[in-house]
Write an enzyme that holds these catalytic residues in place. Structure first.
Site, PDB file in Angstrom:
ATOM      1  N   HIS A   1      -9.756  65.344 -29.024  1.00  0.00           N
ATOM      2  CA  HIS A   1     -10.052  65.045 -27.624  1.00  0.00           C
ATOM      3  C   HIS A   1     -11.012  66.052 -27.009  1.00  0.00           C
ATOM      4  CE1 HIS A   1      -6.745  62.225 -28.183  1.00  0.00           C
ATOM      5  NE2 HIS A   1      -7.544  61.504 -27.424  1.00  0.00           N
TER       6      HIS A   1
ATOM      7  N   CYS B   1     -13.912  50.912 -29.537  1.00  0.00           N
ATOM      8  CA  CYS B   1     -14.027  51.938 -28.487  1.00  0.00           C
ATOM      9  C   CYS B   1     -13.748  53.332 -29.042  1.00  0.00           C
ATOM     10  CB  CYS B   1     -13.096  51.630 -27.323  1.00  0.00           C
ATOM     11  SG  CYS B   1     -11.359  51.648 -27.776  1.00  0.00           S
TER      12      CYS B   1
HETATM   13  C1  PEP Z   1      -9.099  55.772 -30.891  1.00  0.00           C
HETATM   14  O1  PEP Z   1      -8.054  56.137 -31.426  1.00  0.00           O
HETATM   15  O2  PEP Z   1     -10.132  55.466 -31.512  1.00  0.00           O
HETATM   16  C2  PEP Z   1      -9.186  55.692 -29.421  1.00  0.00           C
HETATM   17  C3  PEP Z   1     -10.228  55.168 -28.825  1.00  0.00           C
HETATM   18  O3  PEP Z   1      -8.150  56.248 -28.715  1.00  0.00           O
HETATM   19  P1  PEP Z   1      -7.983  57.853 -28.515  1.00  0.00           P
HETATM   20  O4  PEP Z   1      -9.181  58.507 -29.116  1.00  0.00           O
HETATM   21  O5  PEP Z   1      -7.865  58.105 -27.063  1.00  0.00           O
HETATM   22  O6  PEP Z   1      -6.726  58.126 -29.252  1.00  0.00           O
END
Ligand code: PEP
Ligand code: MG
Length: 575
Positions: free
Chosen positions: A210, A507
């Protein structure tokens, strides 16, 4: 496997600075995650000073001195924060001013002074007074409870000042600098000023951590999993090349400046792309932005993004001790809907847990949090959290006159999708789910009976497909979305959507890689959602290739047996 990820280069696939241009300098290597080149002196976050144990009692004669130490430290901290507020603008300036005022809050100062008067050392008094106020704030709840983090941050700064230790947290430099750290919490990264922090490098973290995602959102060139970073002293000048993954130490200043300029020129070229998303032969693909709050959405609106493909709602609440009320949630979600009025906005319900714990979600300690109660599984424990969030989204939709799409994270079974869809439709909202678990990808046709759309989260899909922690720098080559097994699951999901005429988007960070984005389009993906900083890169690349080339590239990637081979096969067709 080593942590050196030179062969796993992501991003635009072209070096803007070129290590050869800076030959002679010492070069460290990591995984590039945000394109661009930054150059400046290295700064590091200060370590939090430990509050010495309160066991000792200050002699009565020395209590006056102790009082002075405390008052002086609080005044220095307040002054420093005020100075920064004057240099900053907008919301950042307001936050810094409020924190400066908090460091001089009469009630807090008095509480600490009273303790010092009874023999408490200045550091222990600052700590105890802070905890008294924190308990009070938590009891009041709401916005007051949110100030607890700020108060503790001030405590840490005052304690460091009393002890003569360096200021904790990410320092605000006076000249544009590059920030080196072992890792940064999302909350630290979110507060960075892109004008002053022009490059970011961490020794830990994977390309889809993140921290990397937020850095991308801020547009700060970023390299993660850099081997040898911890040995670089503060003040060393360095180039952070977010395209090649190179960290060049003590480069020739003129060459480094030239590398930054070249990178900017390339970024400018790409930013000429104004949409809409389509291939050179007119095949339409929605190019959308990933956002985390109203401010992020307003910034995304300045790009060519045609909507929001992923609003990570949990990132709005990382600092909260208490659950936001339905009205508070409606206000926050409404900001994002307003920013993209008349456009598609996909809101994801809370993806709490694992590396994004929310204090009010009451996570129990788990041995393997990434495989534990996260995402929709929180709602299995406490349906109320989900209901209140859906109510907040429905209220925001009504207030703004929008029709958001709403999706749940971490769906593993068709039954979970069915229950979520029923709760969402009951509030007049359009339901979808994320495909992040291999089981869900394999059973996409069953899940599609219940929901109106799918959105593939390639970050978690890669983590769970490859059984490799997305936070691990040593496993970054395994969590690479170019892994053919991950691409095969995307292909299966896209095919299931096409069979019933329902949209299937991506996404995850795969959609931020221009070359891989073309492969996704070739697989039948109907929308690509990436951080604002990547939108123009993806759109510009897609506009240079036709659908047949995308399909050929997708077929070629599916025939390979490694991420390196997949990249090479696709590059040969599309570059
Ligand atoms: C993913 O896992 O690709 C996603 C878009 O969710 P996050 O990165 O917030 O876990
Ligand atoms: Mg995910």
């Amino acid at each position: 496997m080593t942590g050196t990820l030179r062969t796993e280069t992501q991003g635009t696939g072209a070096s803007l600075s070129g290590p050869s241009a800076l030959r002679g300098s010492s070069v460290l290597r990591g995984a590039p995650v945000v394109p661009g080149v930054g150059y400046g002196p290295v700064i590091r976050p200060g370590r939090r000073a430990e509050v010495p144990s309160a066991a000792s009692v200050v002699d009565e004669l020395d209590r006056g001195t102790e009082l002075e130490r405390f008052r002086a430290a609080a005044a220095v901290v307040a002054g420093r924060l005020r100075g920064r507020a004057e240099l900053a603008t907008g919301a950042a300036s307001e936050v810094l001013s409020a924190n400066a005022a908090m460091a001089q809050d009469r009630g807090w100062l008095k509480a600490a002074e009273k303790l010092i008067g009874t023999g408490s050392p200045a550091t222990a008094a600052a700590d105890a007074a802070t905890e008294q106020f924190a308990a009070m704030f938590v009891k009041v709840g709401g916005l007051m409870a949110e100030r607890v983090t700020d108060l503790r941050d001030i405590r840490d700064r005052v304690v460091a000042e009393i002890l003569g230790s360096p200021e904790p947290g990410v320092p605000t430099p006076t000249v544009p600098s590059v920030l080196f750290a072992d890792d940064l919490a999302p909350a630290d990264t979110a507060g960075l000023d892109a004008e002053l922090i022009v490059g970011l490098a961490t020794s830990l973290g994977g390309p889809t951590s993140h921290t990397a995602i937020i850095a991308r959102q801020l547009g700060i060139p970023c390299v993660v999993a850099v081997v040898g970073l911890d040995d670089v002293p503060e003040g060393t000048t360095a180039v952070v090349d977010g395209i090649t993954g190179d960290i060049v130490l003590e480069p020739d200043a003129a060459l480094a400046d030239a590398a930054v300029k070249t990178a900017r020129a390339e970024l400018d070229r790409v930013s000429q792309w104004t949409g809409p998303g389509r291939t050179s032969d007119g095949h339409s693909v929605d190019i959308l932005a990933n956002v985390q709050d109203g401010a992020g959405a307003r910034a995304a609106r300045m790009t060519a993004a045609d909507g929001v493909g992923l609003f990570r709602t949990e990132l709005c609440f990382l600092d909260r001790d208490t659950e936001p009320t339905v009205d508070e949630q409606a206000e926050i979600y409404g900001q994002v809907l307003d920013a993209f009025a008349g456009h598609k906005v996909v809101i994801r319900t809370l993806d709490a847990g694992s590396d994004k714990p929310l204090r009010f979600a009451n996570h129990a300690a788990e041995a393997n949090p990434a495989l534990g109660i996260r995402g929709i599984r929180i709602a299995e424990q406490d349906r109320g959290i989900l209901y209140r969030q859906l109510d907040g989204i429905a209220a925001a939709a009504a207030a703004t006159g929008s029709a958001p799409w709403v999706m749940a994270p971490m769906i593993a079974t068709a039954a979970e999708a069915e229950a979520f869809a029923a709760d969402t439709r009951a509030r007049g909202l359009k339901p979808g789910v994320m495909i992040e678990v291999p089981a869900a990808a394999l059973l996409a046709e069953h899940i599609l009976r219940h929901v109106d759309f799918l959105s593939i989260g390639t970050n978690d899909l890669a983590q769970y497909t490859m059984a490799a922690d997305r936070m691990s720098s040593q496993l970054a080559a395994l969590t690479d979305p170019w892994q053919p097994a991950v691409i095969a699951l995307v292909a299966h999901t896209a095919k299931a959507g096409a069979a019933v005429g329902k949209p299937v988007g991506v996404c995850g960070e795969a959609a931020a890689d221009p070359l891989l984005a073309c492969v996704l389009v070739g697989l039948g993906i109907t929308s690509l959602s990436a951080a604002s900083a990547a939108v123009a890169h993806v759109g510009a690349k897609l506009s240079t290739v036709n659908l047949a080339q995308c399909k050929e590239a997708a077929a070629a990637a599916l025939k390979t047996d490694s991420s390196t081979a997949a990249r090479a096969a696709v590059a040969a067709i599309l570059n």
